[in-house]
Design an enzyme around this catalytic site. Structure first.
Site, PDB file in Angstrom:
ATOM      1  N   HIS A 201      -1.022   0.444  -9.947  1.00 40.52           N
ATOM      2  CA  HIS A 201      -1.692  -0.551  -9.090  1.00 40.52           C
ATOM      3  C   HIS A 201      -2.206  -1.746  -9.914  1.00 40.52           C
ATOM      4  CE1 HIS A 201      -3.872  -0.976  -4.964  1.00 40.52           C
ATOM      5  NE2 HIS A 201      -3.577  -2.160  -5.463  1.00 40.52           N
TER       6      HIS A 201
ATOM      7  N   GLU B 204      -3.770   7.449  -4.384  1.00 38.66           N
ATOM      8  CA  GLU B 204      -3.995   7.028  -5.780  1.00 38.66           C
ATOM      9  C   GLU B 204      -5.322   7.583  -6.294  1.00 38.66           C
ATOM     10  OE1 GLU B 204      -4.050   2.744  -5.891  1.00 38.66           O
ATOM     11  OE2 GLU B 204      -2.082   2.593  -4.977  1.00 38.66           O
TER      12      GLU B 204
ATOM     13  N   ARG C 211       0.850  -1.179   0.000  1.00 38.04           N
ATOM     14  CA  ARG C 211       0.000   0.000   0.000  1.00 38.04           C
ATOM     15  C   ARG C 211       0.886   1.230   0.000  1.00 38.04           C
ATOM     16  NH1 ARG C 211      -3.540  -2.540  -1.740  1.00 38.04           N
ATOM     17  NH2 ARG C 211      -5.663  -2.802  -0.951  1.00 38.04           N
TER      18      ARG C 211
HETATM   19  C1  DGY Z   1      -6.129  -5.735  -3.119  1.00 35.90           C
HETATM   20  O1  DGY Z   1      -6.936  -6.617  -3.432  1.00 35.90           O
HETATM   21  O2  DGY Z   1      -6.102  -5.235  -1.991  1.00 35.90           O
HETATM   22  C2  DGY Z   1      -5.161  -5.310  -4.135  1.00 35.90           C
HETATM   23  O3  DGY Z   1      -4.437  -4.184  -3.762  1.00 35.90           O
HETATM   24  C3  DGY Z   1      -5.817  -5.101  -5.489  1.00 35.90           C
HETATM   25  O4  DGY Z   1      -4.801  -5.234  -6.440  1.00 35.90           O
END
Ligand code: DGY
Length: 320
Positions: free
Chosen positions: A285, A267, A238
């Site tokens: 992402h 983001e 993250r």
């Molecule tokens: C999630 O599922 O948390 C991922 O970051 C999506 O790619």
């Protein structure tokens, strides 16, 4: 009459088809991010809401959520966009999609590692802008990955998959995790019982920890100073786990040789300086963005909703 399902983003075609077969679906056709009030409007009269990464599912959302909604299922494994305590207070079931993002995300971590180490953005830009002057011994010299030391913070499913791939590159793997893994899951990696003890061993460092009160802003200047000079930072976890200002300063000063980033705080409005630095390799992402994984995620999200509305335990519940 079919139960009503509100969906905040467009989903893979096979998942939308299944949702449409079983539910009276209201979907955000335009697929632009919705703010809290727009999601609440979509959820009016719904039995279930299917949300995604980045949707603001906070305490104010749960306070205003129509009483008809029994479950909020997220099309993600991460739940940092959801206030789980507020959900629990309101008695709303939360479900996520664990276990199906492992390989896709580990692959992207490796793409970032190789791309950052081998200056792939700069090289590709030369080709695309027709500015490549030809082969020369000193052109775009990067860092060898093979045989180096890789540090991993967070040895869950994805961290382990990254570590397994590292064996193919003859890397020495070191890791920090809240709990040491059993020897069969360690695959010969060396455990460190604190992040401080791990960092001096990380010529490459890959982050695989969730965003929590404990990890937010963790990668700051004092953290970066403990890495070997010229380390390479990889983030598929993250964005807010790193302090952008400190990472950018370290990239400029050579404390970090490069960074490969797939996730960003705020983001899609990322810290703009990342774009102009030559030593960043950046993706929007894409960790889970394969057909196989997105279909599996959608399947899990709908399985959660089906179970909840049938009065059963959801297969992938998330607790506060
Ligand atoms: C999630 O599922 O948390 C991922 O970051 C999506 O790619």
């Amino acid at each position: 009459m079919k139960p009503v399902l509100a969906i905040t983003r467009r989903l893979p075609a096979d998942i939308e088809a299944r949702a449409n077969a079983d539910y009276d679906v209201r979907i955000n056709e335009g697929d632009k991010p919705l703010d809290r009030s727009a999601i609440l409007a979509l959820a009016e009269g719904a039995d279930a809401v299917l949300v995604s990464v980045g949707d603001p599912i906070d305490a104010a959302f749960f306070d205003a959520l129509p009483a008809s909604v029994k479950i909020v299922a997220t099309f993600s494994v991460g739940t940092d966009h959801i206030d789980l305590q507020a959900a629990a207070r309101k008695g709303i079931v939360i479900g996520n999609t664990p276990g199906v993002l492992t390989d896709a995300t580990a692959d992207i971590a490796w793409l970032l590692m190789l791309g950052a180490a081998r200056r792939a953005s700069e090289g590709e830009a030369e080709i695309r802008t027709a500015s490549w002057s030809g082969w020369r011994p000193t052109h775009l010299i990067g860092t060898q990955v093979t045989g180096k030391k890789l540090g991993i913070i967070g040895m869950g499913r994805i961290g382990q998959a990254v570590a397994r791939r590292a064996r193919g590159f003859d890397m020495e793997v070191h890791y920090y995790n809240r709990k040491r893994l059993s020897a069969d899951l360690e695959f010969g990696a060396t455990y460190h019982d604190s992040i401080d003890a791990l960092l001096p061993h990380c010529q490459f460092l890959s982050l695989h920890c969730p965003s929590t009160a404990e990890t937010r802003g963790m990668v700051d200047s004092s953290f970066l100073a403990k890495l070997p000079k010229g380390a390479i930072l990889i983030n598929t976890a993250r964005g807010d786990v790193v302090n952008d200002g400190d990472v950018i300063a370290a990239l400029k000063a050579g404390i970090l040789a490069a960074a490969g980033l797939d996730v960003f705080a705020g983001e899609p409005n990322i810290a703009p300086e990342y774009r102009s630095l030559p030593n960043t390799f950046l993706l929007p992402h894409l960790g889970s963005a394969t057909q196989e994984t997105r279909t599996a995620m959608g399947t899990r999200a709908l399985d959660n909703i089906d179970a909840c509305l049938a009065g059963k335990d959801v297969p992938f519940p998330v607790g506060a």
